[in-house]
Design an enzyme around this catalytic site. Structure first.
Site, PDB file in Angstrom:
ATOM      1  N   ARG A  26       3.936  75.543  52.662  1.00 60.90           N
ATOM      2  CA  ARG A  26       4.250  74.808  51.427  1.00 60.90           C
ATOM      3  C   ARG A  26       3.068  73.946  51.045  1.00 60.90           C
ATOM      4  NH1 ARG A  26       9.024  71.600  53.940  1.00 60.90           N
ATOM      5  NH2 ARG A  26       7.475  71.764  55.576  1.00 60.90           N
ATOM      6  N   LEU A  55      18.653  71.787  49.281  1.00 58.35           N
ATOM      7  CA  LEU A  55      19.857  71.528  48.492  1.00 58.35           C
ATOM      8  C   LEU A  55      19.686  70.205  47.732  1.00 58.35           C
ATOM      9  CD1 LEU A  55      22.822  72.595  50.826  1.00 58.35           C
ATOM     10  CD2 LEU A  55      21.975  73.771  48.790  1.00 58.35           C
ATOM     11  N   CYS A  92       4.582  79.535  43.565  1.00 57.73           N
ATOM     12  CA  CYS A  92       5.258  80.646  44.270  1.00 57.73           C
ATOM     13  C   CYS A  92       6.619  81.022  43.702  1.00 57.73           C
ATOM     14  CB  CYS A  92       5.405  80.294  45.744  1.00 57.73           C
ATOM     15  SG  CYS A  92       3.847  80.390  46.615  1.00 57.73           S
ATOM     16  N   LYS A 122       5.543  68.836  42.606  1.00 56.84           N
ATOM     17  CA  LYS A 122       6.264  68.176  43.700  1.00 56.84           C
ATOM     18  C   LYS A 122       5.300  67.150  44.313  1.00 56.84           C
ATOM     19  CE  LYS A 122       5.088  71.037  47.601  1.00 56.84           C
ATOM     20  NZ  LYS A 122       5.570  71.727  48.758  1.00 56.84           N
ATOM     21  N   ARG A 178       1.018  73.749  38.471  1.00 55.58           N
ATOM     22  CA  ARG A 178       1.453  75.047  37.972  1.00 55.58           C
ATOM     23  C   ARG A 178       2.976  75.073  37.833  1.00 55.58           C
ATOM     24  NH1 ARG A 178      -1.894  78.871  41.926  1.00 55.58           N
ATOM     25  NH2 ARG A 178      -1.866  76.970  43.168  1.00 55.58           N
TER      26      ARG A 178
HETATM   27  C1  UDX Z   1       7.204  77.479  48.455  1.00 55.97           C
HETATM   28  C2  UDX Z   1       7.864  77.893  49.774  1.00 55.97           C
HETATM   29  O1  UDX Z   1       8.581  76.779  50.331  1.00 55.97           O
HETATM   30  C3  UDX Z   1       6.829  78.408  50.755  1.00 55.97           C
HETATM   31  O2  UDX Z   1       7.464  78.867  51.941  1.00 55.97           O
HETATM   32  C4  UDX Z   1       6.073  79.565  50.080  1.00 55.97           C
HETATM   33  O3  UDX Z   1       5.098  80.079  50.927  1.00 55.97           O
HETATM   34  C5  UDX Z   1       5.448  79.100  48.764  1.00 55.97           C
HETATM   35  O4  UDX Z   1       6.470  78.563  47.935  1.00 55.97           O
HETATM   36  P1  UDX Z   1       5.870  75.352  47.561  1.00 55.97           P
HETATM   37  O5  UDX Z   1       5.867  76.041  46.229  1.00 55.97           O
HETATM   38  O6  UDX Z   1       4.599  74.769  48.060  1.00 55.97           O
HETATM   39  O7  UDX Z   1       6.357  76.367  48.709  1.00 55.97           O
HETATM   40  O8  UDX Z   1       6.919  74.159  47.491  1.00 55.97           O
HETATM   41  P2  UDX Z   1       8.403  73.829  47.965  1.00 55.97           P
HETATM   42  O9  UDX Z   1       8.369  72.629  48.816  1.00 55.97           O
HETATM   43  O10 UDX Z   1       9.104  74.996  48.512  1.00 55.97           O
HETATM   44  O11 UDX Z   1       9.055  73.398  46.567  1.00 55.97           O
HETATM   45  C6  UDX Z   1       9.082  74.275  45.456  1.00 55.97           C
HETATM   46  C7  UDX Z   1       9.780  73.629  44.289  1.00 55.97           C
HETATM   47  O12 UDX Z   1      11.181  73.512  44.532  1.00 55.97           O
HETATM   48  C8  UDX Z   1       9.289  72.219  43.934  1.00 55.97           C
HETATM   49  O13 UDX Z   1       9.189  72.108  42.527  1.00 55.97           O
HETATM   50  C9  UDX Z   1      10.385  71.313  44.475  1.00 55.97           C
HETATM   51  O14 UDX Z   1      10.480  70.104  43.761  1.00 55.97           O
HETATM   52  C10 UDX Z   1      11.620  72.185  44.247  1.00 55.97           C
HETATM   53  N1  UDX Z   1      12.739  71.874  45.164  1.00 55.97           N
HETATM   54  C11 UDX Z   1      12.613  72.080  46.505  1.00 55.97           C
HETATM   55  C12 UDX Z   1      13.944  71.396  44.654  1.00 55.97           C
HETATM   56  O15 UDX Z   1      14.085  71.213  43.426  1.00 55.97           O
HETATM   57  N2  UDX Z   1      14.981  71.154  45.503  1.00 55.97           N
HETATM   58  C13 UDX Z   1      14.883  71.351  46.848  1.00 55.97           C
HETATM   59  O16 UDX Z   1      15.876  71.106  47.553  1.00 55.97           O
HETATM   60  C14 UDX Z   1      13.652  71.828  47.358  1.00 55.97           C
END
Ligand code: UDX
Length: 434
Positions: free
Chosen positions: A153, A249, A259, A319, A326
């Protein structure tokens, strides 16, 4: 082992650095001369906690090298890792131009046995294509291809790599499987060796499932709002069931990043090609698109018109702990606010420079939270950075404009906000009105 990593984006750079830190000799190759010169001088192109320190440490200890010369980089390598970008085409399909170009260059320079590993997220079947391109250009088959998808991540990429929960290795030969298992031994992780197609699918299925979890809880949040329930407690209660788990969640304004949006669309495309309509995943995307607009809907319900309102946007990255914007909700939200004629000031602890490039020119980028909120009528919280979670609500309550807070990341407990003279709207929880 000698490892050559091609592509120094997030995945390539982090993997290369971590593989060198566990004792391998790693050469990272990129076409971008400027980037390579910078890396050779310890200048890292992305913000990622701990990355710069490891680049400097492993370069100084002569385990990590950067070059633009692919042939020199791959000559002594036992393993070549392809980690170039697979951007999204207009159709949602992954664009494999860079992967194919790298396969051609590897083929042109391949003299002895090596394992060529794809880490870039690629549609099922791509590794076979990589194999046929390489053998076409090298004229022999004394090599193996493998799929080793990446699950790191952003914002915790080094930690995720050093503490990986699993390594998925898709291979056709025992020799390649053994070599890659050995490479992962120091990580002390579960190694799963499978066929290539399955490994490729594990990556898409994992990301699609996590995106589904997020859209699911966001739908529950929207229903909670109408029923006066609290989605954070609902998620906590659900998560106590081991079969569900508490992670991913957190209701909010949807997922963004490099991603989930790209990989969910690509999986729909992949399914379509084998005549499967992945309707569940289509709904996940639709829910996410709507969710990114939730704070605008809430503000319009509350104010009718946003024209002339001063809006502070807190958190612009997709995040916390990254400067990556992006597919960030801040882009959709600021474009919508501009259409409504609002005056916008944005703040982000790290993504200020990126924000200046990607947000509409009407958005003023503030240097501090205080500057962003000082004359605000509305505060919208878009990213749950620690600095934003530490915001002094006493100070907000004392501001002349008495801003109404719309919290898209549920940064504060309702009990805590209730102590202040503030109007507070969040996601999936009852609103607090003065
Ligand atoms: C993700 C995957 O977690 C990772 O395993 C993969 O290789 C690439 O994509 P990343 O995009 O870096 O990683 O971020 P992640 O922490 O997974 O969050 C993605 C998005 O989901 C963020 O915008 C975050 O704010 C959102 N999110 C995450 C939520 O809205 N709620 C959650 O409970 C978790």
């Amino acid at each position: 082992m000698n490892v050559c990593v091609i592509g120094t984006g997030y995945v390539g750079l982090v993997s290369g650095v971590c593989f060198s830190d566990i004792g391998n000799r790693v050469t990272c190759v990129d076409l971008d001369e400027n980037k390579i010169n910078n890396l050779n001088n310890g200048i890292v192109p992305i913000y990622e906690p701990g990355l710069k320190e490891l680049v400097i440490k492993n370069t100084n200890e002569e385990r990590l090298f950067f070059t633009t010369d692919l042939k020199a980089g791959m000559d002594d390598a036992d393993i070549i890792i392809i980690a170039v970008g697979t951007p999204e085409k207009e159709s949602g399909e992954a664009d494999l131009r860079f992967v194919e170009a790298v396969a051609k260059s590897i083929g042109e320079n391949l003299s002895d046995y090596k394992v060529i590993v794809t880490k870039s997220t690629v549609p099922v079947g791509t590794n076979r294509r990589v194999k046929s391109i390489i053998s076409e250009y090298c004229g022999h088959e004394d090599f193996d291809v493998a799929s080793n998808p990446e699950f790191l991540r952003e914002g915790s990429a080094i930690y995720d790599t050093m503490n990986m929960e699993r390594a998925i290795i898709g291979v056709e030969s025992q020799k390649a499987g053994d070599l890659l298992t050995k490479l992962h031994e120091p990580f002390d992780t579960t190694v799963m060796v499978t066929d290539i197609e399955t490994a490729e699918m594990i990556k898409y299925a994992s990301n699609a499932f996590l995106a589904t979890k997020i859209s699911f809880i966001n739908e529950i949040a929207n229903i909670c709002e109408k029923l006066n329930a609290n989605v954070m407690d609902v998620a906590k209660g659900m998560g106590l069931d081991d079969r569900i788990g508490e992670k991913f969640l957190s209701a909010g304004i949807g997922y963004g990043g490099s991603c989930f949006p790209k990989d969910t669309k690509a999986l729909i495309q992949i399914s379509g090609e084998v005549e499967h309509d992945f309707s569940l995943l289509k709904s996940v995307i639709e829910v996410n698109n709507k969710q990114q607009q939730r704070l605008i809907e809430k503000a319009l319900n509350r104010f009718d018109r946003l024209e002339g309102k001063n809006v502070a946007l807190l958190g612009l990255a997709f995040k916390p702990n990254t400067d990556d914007m992006r597919e960030a909700a801040s882009i959709v939200i600021s474009e919508e606010l501009v259409k409504h004629g609002a005056n916008i000031k944005g703040f982000d602890p790290i993504a200020k420079d990126t924000a200046k490039k990607v947000l509409p020119s009407e958005v003023m980028i503030a240097e501090s939270i205080d500057e962003a909120i000082q004359d605000a009528d509305i505060i919208m919280i878009l990213t749950d950075w620690q600095e934003i979670k530490d915001l002094d609500l006493n100070k907000v309550a004392a501001l002349p404009g008495k801003p109404v807070i719309f919290d898209g990341r549920n940064c504060f407990s309702l009990d805590y906000v209730g102590q202040f003279d503030l109007e507070y709207h969040s996601i999936g929880r009852p609103s607090l009105v003065e």
